[in-house]
Design a protein around this motif. Structure first.
Motif, PDB file in Angstrom:
ATOM      1  N   ASP A 196       0.849  -1.190   0.000  1.00  0.00           N
ATOM      2  CA  ASP A 196       0.000   0.000   0.000  1.00  0.00           C
ATOM      3  C   ASP A 196       0.887   1.243   0.000  1.00  0.00           C
ATOM      4  OD1 ASP A 196      -1.732   2.152   0.680  1.00  0.00           O
ATOM      5  OD2 ASP A 196      -3.096   0.779   1.681  1.00  0.00           O
ATOM      6  N   ALA A 197       0.712   2.113  -1.000  1.00  0.00           N
ATOM      7  CA  ALA A 197       1.556   3.296  -1.132  1.00  0.00           C
ATOM      8  C   ALA A 197       1.126   4.443  -0.239  1.00  0.00           C
ATOM      9  CB  ALA A 197       1.579   3.771  -2.585  1.00  0.00           C
ATOM     10  N   THR A 198       0.047   4.267   0.540  1.00  0.00           N
ATOM     11  CA  THR A 198      -0.392   5.323   1.452  1.00  0.00           C
ATOM     12  C   THR A 198       0.017   5.083   2.890  1.00  0.00           C
ATOM     13  OG1 THR A 198      -2.555   4.348   1.963  1.00  0.00           O
ATOM     14  CG2 THR A 198      -2.400   5.701  -0.029  1.00  0.00           C
ATOM     15  N   PHE A 257      -8.524  11.812  13.891  1.00  0.00           N
ATOM     16  CA  PHE A 257      -8.769  10.884  14.989  1.00  0.00           C
ATOM     17  C   PHE A 257      -8.531   9.469  14.497  1.00  0.00           C
ATOM     18  CE2 PHE A 257     -12.704  11.276  12.656  1.00  0.00           C
ATOM     19  CZ  PHE A 257     -13.240   9.993  12.646  1.00  0.00           C
ATOM     20  N   ASP A 258      -8.513   8.518  15.432  1.00  0.00           N
ATOM     21  CA  ASP A 258      -8.300   7.111  15.115  1.00  0.00           C
ATOM     22  C   ASP A 258      -9.620   6.361  15.270  1.00  0.00           C
ATOM     23  OD1 ASP A 258      -7.537   4.497  14.806  1.00  0.00           O
ATOM     24  OD2 ASP A 258      -5.972   4.515  16.348  1.00  0.00           O
ATOM     25  N   PRO A 259     -10.184   5.785  14.195  1.00  0.00           N
ATOM     26  CA  PRO A 259     -11.461   5.053  14.311  1.00  0.00           C
ATOM     27  C   PRO A 259     -11.409   3.889  15.285  1.00  0.00           C
ATOM     28  CG  PRO A 259     -10.964   5.526  12.009  1.00  0.00           C
ATOM     29  CD  PRO A 259      -9.735   5.883  12.794  1.00  0.00           C
ATOM     30  N   PRO A 303     -10.785   0.944   8.279  1.00  0.00           N
ATOM     31  CA  PRO A 303     -11.616   2.150   8.183  1.00  0.00           C
ATOM     32  C   PRO A 303     -10.809   3.440   8.398  1.00  0.00           C
ATOM     33  CG  PRO A 303     -12.616   0.499   9.596  1.00  0.00           C
ATOM     34  CD  PRO A 303     -11.226   0.068   9.378  1.00  0.00           C
ATOM     35  N   LEU A 304     -11.331   4.529   7.860  1.00  0.00           N
ATOM     36  CA  LEU A 304     -10.579   5.783   7.856  1.00  0.00           C
ATOM     37  C   LEU A 304     -11.410   6.947   8.393  1.00  0.00           C
ATOM     38  CD1 LEU A 304      -9.024   5.433   4.292  1.00  0.00           C
ATOM     39  CD2 LEU A 304      -7.771   5.253   6.451  1.00  0.00           C
ATOM     40  N   PRO A 305     -10.751   7.879   9.080  1.00  0.00           N
ATOM     41  CA  PRO A 305     -11.464   9.096   9.495  1.00  0.00           C
ATOM     42  C   PRO A 305     -11.758   9.978   8.291  1.00  0.00           C
ATOM     43  CG  PRO A 305      -9.121   9.304   9.970  1.00  0.00           C
ATOM     44  CD  PRO A 305      -9.328   7.898   9.483  1.00  0.00           C
ATOM     45  N   HIS A 329      -4.478   9.770   9.904  1.00  0.00           N
ATOM     46  CA  HIS A 329      -3.988   9.281  11.201  1.00  0.00           C
ATOM     47  C   HIS A 329      -2.885   8.249  11.023  1.00  0.00           C
ATOM     48  CE1 HIS A 329      -4.041   8.173  15.442  1.00  0.00           C
ATOM     49  NE2 HIS A 329      -4.031   6.904  15.055  1.00  0.00           N
ATOM     50  N   SER A 330      -3.163   7.181  10.303  1.00  0.00           N
ATOM     51  CA  SER A 330      -2.153   6.146  10.068  1.00  0.00           C
ATOM     52  C   SER A 330      -1.827   6.002   8.594  1.00  0.00           C
ATOM     53  CB  SER A 330      -2.661   4.798  10.618  1.00  0.00           C
ATOM     54  OG  SER A 330      -3.878   4.441   9.993  1.00  0.00           O
ATOM     55  N   SER A 331      -2.308   6.932   7.780  1.00  0.00           N
ATOM     56  CA  SER A 331      -2.038   6.898   6.348  1.00  0.00           C
ATOM     57  C   SER A 331      -2.063   8.316   5.812  1.00  0.00           C
ATOM     58  CB  SER A 331      -3.079   6.032   5.621  1.00  0.00           C
ATOM     59  OG  SER A 331      -4.375   6.590   5.760  1.00  0.00           O
ATOM     60  N   VAL A 332      -1.696   8.468   4.550  1.00  0.00           N
ATOM     61  CA  VAL A 332      -1.702   9.779   3.906  1.00  0.00           C
ATOM     62  C   VAL A 332      -3.134  10.318   3.837  1.00  0.00           C
ATOM     63  CG1 VAL A 332      -1.268  10.976   1.716  1.00  0.00           C
ATOM     64  CG2 VAL A 332       0.353   9.249   2.536  1.00  0.00           C
ATOM     65  N   LYS A 333      -3.291  11.616   4.111  1.00  0.00           N
ATOM     66  CA  LYS A 333      -4.609  12.235   3.947  1.00  0.00           C
ATOM     67  C   LYS A 333      -4.834  12.489   2.466  1.00  0.00           C
ATOM     68  CE  LYS A 333      -6.338  15.139   6.869  1.00  0.00           C
ATOM     69  NZ  LYS A 333      -6.666  16.323   7.704  1.00  0.00           N
ATOM     70  N   ARG A 334      -5.966  11.958   1.951  1.00  0.00           N
ATOM     71  CA  ARG A 334      -6.260  12.025   0.531  1.00  0.00           C
ATOM     72  C   ARG A 334      -7.624  12.672   0.313  1.00  0.00           C
ATOM     73  NH1 ARG A 334      -6.194   5.771  -0.714  1.00  0.00           N
ATOM     74  NH2 ARG A 334      -5.790   6.344  -2.890  1.00  0.00           N
TER      75      ARG A 334
END
Length: 352
Positions: A196-198, A257-259, A303-305, A329-334
């Motif tokens: 995963d590149a994110t 935030f973290d789901p 899941p993502l915020p 939070h744990s990945s790039v904001k897209r």
């Protein structure tokens, strides 16, 4: 009040993404690099960045070596729209654009914007099955997908020889519809690894291959009406068609935030979303929002915020496109089209 155990199969499906996310987070924590490893990682990143060369294209000089001229002109329209927002500009208008095709047959290009090596943001431009160009996703700031440090940390977790893999033909940038950004790592005499590149997580081979097949089929289906900022891709001519002008509204941002911090949303009913307005209402009610693609969460890193939105408009008022921000939070904001998310998953109130 929602029933805690309604539709248990769906609850398990939503929870699976959270469990994978937590497990991968623990795995990453357990493999945190020591000081000497950080130096090795920096050296490897420098070496690999030379091997995975992207096309350097001055914004004022179009070149179709790495991206057709119409793709570059389309990208410049995005830059102009983002740069027109003075508070959110971050240097888009002064940035140099690097174009990288995202694998054969994907009809997608990664556009990295930077000033003197410092990232301003990124865009991914895709030609859909009608042959039109669309802004599939974008982001602001220095955290972008396809970050080499994420790739190298993932390769180290797989105990792979970085020197043998530091060639462009062994590590390929790929993109699969609707929103999967990933690396394809081919090992001589061994299986292929998808990353995963994110966020740097390892992706399941079967799921990625299935999505690749689905993405190829998508480009062969009869066209259907879609709302997009688009221009016909002319691949067999040097003539660049006139590209419609458009603008972007200011970005509306919500706290990250973290789901996984509160799992009550897993048992709740989805928020009925047919446009951006229900999400705006959730935020007006001081309620955070989670996006879940259910069984496809592994392909989203979710899941993502959901942490914001931005609206793009055609200057003639004929169309508009609503983008929402996922991750951070744990990945790039897209920033991605809300229509894509509505077709691929559901939205939930974080604290129902």
């Amino acid at each position: 009040m929602n029933q805690i155990f309604h539709r248990p199969w769906l609850v398990i499906r939503r929870a699976a993404g959270v469990g994978v996310m937590c497990l991968l987070g623990l795995t990453t924590l357990s493999t945190t690099l020591q000081a000497e490893d950080v130096l090795d990682l920096q050296a490897a990143t420098t070496e690999l960045s030379y091997q995975l060369t992207t096309a350097k294209s001055d914004a004022s000089h179009a070149s179709d070596k790495f991206a057709p001229a119409v793709v570059q002109q389309f990208a410049l329209q995005q830059v102009k729209a983002l740069g027109s927002l003075q508070k959110m500009d971050q240097g888009w208008n002064q940035a140099q654009l690097d174009f990288t095709p995202l694998g054969p047959g994907t009809h997608s290009w990664l556009v990295n914007a930077h000033i003197d090596g410092i990232s301003v943001g990124y865009m991914i431009i895709t030609a859909n099955r009608t042959g039109n160009l669309q802004l599939s996703e974008y982001g602001q700031g220095e955290h972008n997908p396809y970050d080499l440090s994420l790739l190298l940390q993932s390769l180290q977790r797989h105990h792979l020889n970085l020197e043998e893999l530091s060639h462009a033909e062994d590590i390929q940038l790929r993109y699969a519809s609707p929103l999967l950004a990933y690396w394809k790592v081919e090992q001589s005499g061994a299986g292929t690894i998808y990353i995963d590149a994110t966020n740097g997580d390892t992706l399941p081979n079967g799921a990625v291959k299935a999505m690749e097949r689905e993405s190829r089929v998508e480009h062969t289906r009869p066209p259907s009406p879609t709302l997009s900022l688009s221009v016909q891709l002319q691949s067999r001519t040097e003539e660049v068609p006139k590209i419609p002008a458009f603008s972007a509204d200011p970005i509306y941002v919500q706290p990250d935030f973290d789901p996984a911090d509160n799992l009550l949303w897993i048992t709740s009913e989805a928020v009925p979303v047919t446009s951006l307005q229900p999400l705006i209402q959730q935020w007006k009610n001081h309620q955070a929002v989670v996006f879940s693609a259910d069984e496809r969460n592994v392909l989203y890193g979710g899941p993502l915020p959901v942490t914001g939105y931005q609206i793009w408009r055609m200057d003639d008022g004929s169309e508009q496109m609503e983008y929402v921000a996922i991750g951070g939070h744990s990945s790039v904001k897209r920033f991605v089209p809300i229509d894509t998310l509505m077709n691929d998953g559901h939205f939930y109130a974080f604290k129902p």
